[in-house]
Design a protein around this motif. Structure first.
Motif, PDB file in Angstrom:
ATOM      1  N   VAL A 128       1.031  -1.544   0.041  1.00 23.80           N
ATOM      2  CA  VAL A 128       0.282  -0.010  -0.044  1.00 23.80           C
ATOM      3  C   VAL A 128       1.020   1.424   0.191  1.00 23.80           C
ATOM      4  CG1 VAL A 128      -2.344  -0.845   1.190  1.00 23.80           C
ATOM      5  CG2 VAL A 128      -0.485  -0.009   3.145  1.00 23.80           C
ATOM      6  N   GLN A 129       1.937   1.411   1.066  1.00 21.80           N
ATOM      7  CA  GLN A 129       3.133   2.357   1.010  1.00 21.80           C
ATOM      8  C   GLN A 129       3.336   3.226  -0.703  1.00 21.80           C
ATOM      9  OE1 GLN A 129       5.722   2.334   4.100  1.00 21.80           O
ATOM     10  NE2 GLN A 129       3.871   1.721   5.125  1.00 21.80           N
ATOM     11  N   ALA A 130       4.275   1.231  -0.958  1.00 22.30           N
ATOM     12  CA  ALA A 130       4.405   1.319  -2.503  1.00 22.30           C
ATOM     13  C   ALA A 130       3.415   2.175  -3.623  1.00 22.30           C
ATOM     14  CB  ALA A 130       5.228   0.079  -3.356  1.00 22.30           C
ATOM     15  N   ALA A 131       1.976   1.973  -3.472  1.00 25.58           N
ATOM     16  CA  ALA A 131       0.753   2.640  -3.897  1.00 25.58           C
ATOM     17  C   ALA A 131       0.599   4.254  -3.871  1.00 25.58           C
ATOM     18  CB  ALA A 131      -0.105   1.848  -4.647  1.00 25.58           C
ATOM     19  N   GLU A 132       0.877   4.336  -2.277  1.00 27.66           N
ATOM     20  CA  GLU A 132       0.652   5.567  -2.302  1.00 27.66           C
ATOM     21  C   GLU A 132      -0.249   5.579  -1.629  1.00 27.66           C
ATOM     22  OE1 GLU A 132       2.027   8.639  -4.841  1.00 27.66           O
ATOM     23  OE2 GLU A 132       4.828   8.500  -4.479  1.00 27.66           O
ATOM     24  N   ILE A 133      -1.182   4.880  -0.772  1.00 26.90           N
ATOM     25  CA  ILE A 133      -2.587   4.718  -0.296  1.00 26.90           C
ATOM     26  C   ILE A 133      -2.242   4.529   1.294  1.00 26.90           C
ATOM     27  CG2 ILE A 133      -4.841   3.410  -0.104  1.00 26.90           C
ATOM     28  CD1 ILE A 133      -3.635   2.259  -2.811  1.00 26.90           C
TER      29      ILE A 133
END
Length: 200
Positions: A128-133
């Motif tokens: 989720v952090q890689a997807a900026e979520i």
């Protein structure tokens, strides 16, 4: 004969202190592992109920450890015992992502249940952090989700359109089930909050 009897008895008498000396060492080693596990769970944000369930340490010991690591007293009150949170639109997508990772790891690697949970939760956060979520699923929520699935209160159902597996209630009709990505609710993705899921 009495001398012979005493000599024969000596090995068993000498063995007793040696066996007794080994037992405490094993206990200390186990306690050390339990403290290490509890410390890891506290750093991941686990609530007291999780710590009590997943370690053999006393409540008082866990309280002291929690204060030492977190720098504050643990949150009071019981954990919410409801499946509803995992079924709302945005939360369901996060929960489904985590549970897909968890189920994949459970088949691919031979790990202790709590190690499996922590590994899956870390991978979920990375995704989720890689997807900026913004990650919505706390460690305690992830732990509760696995408990619900183990108790057959929640399950995974494949979407009839995209074939992705999502968290659902056990009696969901798989033939007609559409996931929240293929069939988002009217207000889905309208949040202006930073890190919220968006529907294009």
């Amino acid at each position: 004969m009495s001398t012979s009897f005493a000599t024969a008895a000596e090995p068993s008498t000498a063995a007793a202190p040696a066996a007794a000396a080994k037992a405490p060492a094993k206990s200390v080693l186990n306690e050390s592992r339990q403290i290490e596990r509890a410390a890891m769970l506290i750093r991941m944000g686990a609530r007291m109920q999780v710590l009590e369930s997943e370690t053999s340490l006393s409540y008082e010991r866990l309280i002291r450890l929690y204060k030492e690591i977190a720098g504050k007293s643990p949150s009071k009150g019981q954990l919410p015992f409801s499946t509803d949170w995992f079924l709302t639109w945005q939360e369901n997508i996060h929960s489904s992502l985590f549970l897909n990772i968890y189920e994949y790891l459970s088949k691919a690697a031979d790990m202790d249940s709590i190690d499996l949970l922590t590994k899956a939760w870390r991978l979920y956060n990375e995704q989720v952090q890689a997807a900026e979520i913004e990650p919505l699923l706390s460690f305690t929520r992830a732990w509760r989700l696995v408990k619900f699935v183990d108790a057959d209160m929640l399950t995974m159902t494949a979407c009839s359109r995209c074939a992705g597996k999502f968290v659902t209630e056990p009696y969901e009709n798989a033939r007609h089930f559409l996931c929240g990505l293929c069939n988002p609710p009217a207000r889905a993705g309208k949040s202006k909050a930073s890190g919220a899921l968006m529907v294009h």
